[in-house]
Design a protein around this motif. Structure first.
Motif, PDB file in Angstrom:
ATOM      1  N   UNK A 298       0.863  -1.184   0.000  1.00 46.71           N
ATOM      2  CA  UNK A 298       0.000   0.000   0.000  1.00 46.71           C
ATOM      3  C   UNK A 298       0.899   1.233   0.000  1.00 46.71           C
ATOM      4  N   UNK A 299       0.760   2.052  -1.027  1.00 48.48           N
ATOM      5  CA  UNK A 299       1.586   3.238  -1.197  1.00 48.48           C
ATOM      6  C   UNK A 299       0.737   4.471  -0.894  1.00 48.48           C
ATOM      7  N   UNK A 300       1.283   5.386  -0.112  1.00 49.23           N
ATOM      8  CA  UNK A 300       0.579   6.615   0.266  1.00 49.23           C
ATOM      9  C   UNK A 300       1.386   7.816  -0.208  1.00 49.23           C
ATOM     10  N   UNK A 301       0.799   8.622  -1.091  1.00 50.08           N
ATOM     11  CA  UNK A 301       1.485   9.796  -1.642  1.00 50.08           C
ATOM     12  C   UNK A 301       0.616  11.039  -1.478  1.00 50.08           C
ATOM     13  N   UNK A 302       1.242  12.134  -1.032  1.00 51.78           N
ATOM     14  CA  UNK A 302       0.530  13.406  -0.960  1.00 51.78           C
ATOM     15  C   UNK A 302       0.365  13.956  -2.362  1.00 51.78           C
ATOM     16  N   UNK A 303      -0.833  14.444  -2.693  1.00 53.02           N
ATOM     17  CA  UNK A 303      -1.129  14.961  -4.027  1.00 53.02           C
ATOM     18  C   UNK A 303      -1.776  16.333  -3.910  1.00 53.02           C
ATOM     19  N   UNK A 304      -1.958  16.954  -5.082  1.00 55.77           N
ATOM     20  CA  UNK A 304      -2.590  18.272  -5.112  1.00 55.77           C
ATOM     21  C   UNK A 304      -4.026  18.189  -4.607  1.00 55.77           C
ATOM     22  N   UNK A 305      -4.421  19.141  -3.796  1.00 57.36           N
ATOM     23  CA  UNK A 305      -5.746  19.137  -3.204  1.00 57.36           C
ATOM     24  C   UNK A 305      -6.807  19.472  -4.261  1.00 57.36           C
ATOM     25  N   UNK A 306      -7.769  18.579  -4.508  1.00 59.20           N
ATOM     26  CA  UNK A 306      -8.778  18.821  -5.547  1.00 59.20           C
ATOM     27  C   UNK A 306      -9.857  19.798  -5.079  1.00 59.20           C
ATOM     28  N   UNK A 307     -10.583  20.343  -6.043  1.00 61.99           N
ATOM     29  CA  UNK A 307     -11.643  21.307  -5.724  1.00 61.99           C
ATOM     30  C   UNK A 307     -12.945  20.624  -5.310  1.00 61.99           C
ATOM     31  N   UNK A 308     -13.210  19.431  -5.855  1.00 61.72           N
ATOM     32  CA  UNK A 308     -14.480  18.751  -5.607  1.00 61.72           C
ATOM     33  C   UNK A 308     -14.243  17.369  -5.013  1.00 61.72           C
ATOM     34  N   UNK A 309     -15.190  16.916  -4.200  1.00 59.70           N
ATOM     35  CA  UNK A 309     -15.132  15.580  -3.613  1.00 59.70           C
ATOM     36  C   UNK A 309     -16.518  14.953  -3.683  1.00 59.70           C
ATOM     37  N   UNK A 310     -16.596  13.632  -3.465  1.00 58.08           N
ATOM     38  CA  UNK A 310     -17.874  12.943  -3.454  1.00 58.08           C
ATOM     39  C   UNK A 310     -18.732  13.459  -2.289  1.00 58.08           C
ATOM     40  N   UNK A 311     -20.024  13.492  -2.508  1.00 53.72           N
ATOM     41  CA  UNK A 311     -20.935  13.846  -1.425  1.00 53.72           C
ATOM     42  C   UNK A 311     -20.885  12.770  -0.332  1.00 53.72           C
TER      43      UNK A 311
END
Length: 489
Positions: A298-311
């Motif tokens: 299991x790999x965990x990487x920090x990524x760019x914060x998105x504008x939208x997420x699931x409800x």
């Protein structure tokens, strides 16, 4: 050519040709046209339908002209799988072939031995001038890997053969005489997104699983990356608040998924808790699957914060399905040792523009069990108000107690190797079921060489086994002069 020194030359010549032509399910026109042109160049009778199925006919050789026609069958399409970090375009690039000792494989992708070997055998038979054989119909179907659509749509009145040899088996020394039927289904969740208010985003990647054919390898109890992701996200849900921005896993419904990912957003203060859950779940999965999938990671990487997420509602329903839907073996035979009767494969999870889709392959040798599992999936969908869609269905192939064709192949094998072949029923689906249902009195068997890790980027086959199986097929065709004298027992 990479395979020019391998024997039998004609078989490997045509197999390499096939690896240079796009033939993913649904994209078979070019390879179908190649086979049609092959036939026309040799003045052979050829039929191509609107679904790109091809039938090529060749008269029997001297002394075999008046024997019953034999159908040699395989499918043109292949499963196109690659690892997430492999850059390769199946629509434009030829497969990169690698020979390693007795094995042939592709570089980072599926090889298409399933079922390119059968097509190569068929073309080599049609191209030969020195092999005795009865009248032949080489039948090459399309879209086998996505519900046997080509076989189901073929006008079987075009076929005159009485005997049917399917070459889609993956273990040398076996004759398959029965197989499972099945259907494809999906649950579609309406996409609902909201503004992201969290401070950080991470991508969680589960990888290193073996995967495999969801029929042939389902009895090996291998891990399913989509199910593992459901467990991890559910565990995380009990520890911290987070949202899902993106998710996906698996590429084909008939392959046990090897990788899955989820992009989640969360508060900065909860990152240590996230890291702890990921570390703990990796240890849990490695322990549970230490025999079948020892390389789970299991790999965990920090990524760019998105504008939208699931409800919240979409996330809740998705986790409910991923965690609670059944998967893997559902029932085993009470009559035949180690035979899987029914199974369910949660093969694909995909985030589309307007919906999140879960795609399943259901298999069973008992038709009522297919519908029972389908109804269970539909009940889950109905419970949360999601859409359920059944996309394809194909029939099982029932065992025929009286088979002259099987008897001929058993005797031929005994003459060549001094022992009987293994007679088997399998949990995978074969097109034999379609043609047995459509053509009254058809006598069928299935055979093939040793092919390993099908439907995965590790797919490979034994070069020597391809040669031996070719020689076995030719010897059986030579013995067809005696087919009508067998009692079929």
């Amino acid at each position: 050519m990479v395979l020019s020194n391998l024997e039998p030359k004609s078989v490997f010549y045509y197999f390499e040709k096939l690896t240079q032509i796009p033939r993913e399910s649904g994209n078979e026109k070019e390879v179908s046209d190649y086979c049609v042109n092959f036939a026309k160049e040799r003045n052979l009778s050829v039929y191509q339908d609107e679904y790109f199925n091809v039938i090529i006919r060749k008269p029997g050789t001297k002394g075999y002209e008046n024997l019953p026609t034999v159908i040699i069958q395989g499918h043109l399409d292949m499963v196109c799988e690659k690892n997430m970090d492999t850059e390769f375009d199946f629509d434009t690039e030829p497969l990169q072939l690698i020979i390693k000792d007795d094995l042939l494989m592709a570089n980072g992708t599926t090889l298409g031995a399933d079922n390119g070997v059968a097509v190569a055998y068929g073309l080599a038979l049609l191209d030969c001038n020195d092999i005795p054989h009865p009248p032949l119909e080489v039948l090459l179907t399309t879209d086998e890997e996505v519900g046997m659509k080509g076989a189901l749509k073929l006008d079987c009145k075009q076929l005159k053969g009485k005997y049917f040899i399917n070459l889609d088996t993956e273990e040398e020394g076996e004759l398959l005489v029965s197989c499972a039927g099945g259907l494809k289904a999906s649950i579609n969740l309406q996409k609902e997104v909201i503004d992201n208010k969290d401070e950080a985003a991470f991508k969680i990647l589960i990888k290193g699983l073996k995967g495999g054919h969801s029929g042939m390898e389902i009895d090996k109890h291998r891990a399913n990356s989509n199910k593992l992701m459901g467990r991890l996200l559910n565990e995380l849900n009990d520890v911290i608040e987070y949202a899902i921005a993106d998710i996906g896993g698996g590429l084909k419904d008939n392959a046990i998924p090897r990788e899955a990912f989820a992009t989640i957003t969360l508060a900065e203060s909860t990152i240590p808790a996230l890291e702890k859950v990921v570390k703990n779940m990796e240890a849990v999965f490695r322990n549970e699957f230490k025999t079948s999938d020892p390389d789970i990671e299991i790999v965990l990487d920090k990524v760019e914060n998105p504008h939208k997420v699931f409800s919240y509602n979409l996330k809740k329903n998705l986790l409910f399905l991923m965690l609670t839907l059944p998967d893997g073996i559902q029932t085993m035979s009470a009559d035949i040792k180690d035979l899987v009767v029914s199974s369910l494969n949660f093969g694909v999870l995909v985030n589309e523009e307007d919906k999140v889709k879960l795609i399943f392959a259901i298999r069973s040798s008992v038709k009522s069990k297919i519908y029972d599992i389908r109804n269970q999936i539909k009940a889950f969908a109905d419970f949360i108000g999601a859409e359920f869609i059944q996309t394809a269905e194909y029939p099982e192939w029932e065992y025929n107690k009286e088979s002259k064709l099987r008897d001929l192949f058993i005797r031929t094998y005994e003459e060549m190797y001094g022992k009987k072949p293994l007679i088997k029923a399998i949990h995978a689906g074969l097109e034999c079921g379609v043609f047995a249902e459509q053509i009254e009195g058809l006598d069928l068997i299935s055979l093939g060489p040793d092919i390993f890790d099908v439907h995965t980027p590790k797919e490979n086959f034994s070069i020597s086994s391809v040669k031996r199986t070719w020689e076995y097929l030719l010897e059986a065709l030579k013995n067809f002069k005696d087919i009508e004298t067998f009692d079929g027992q």
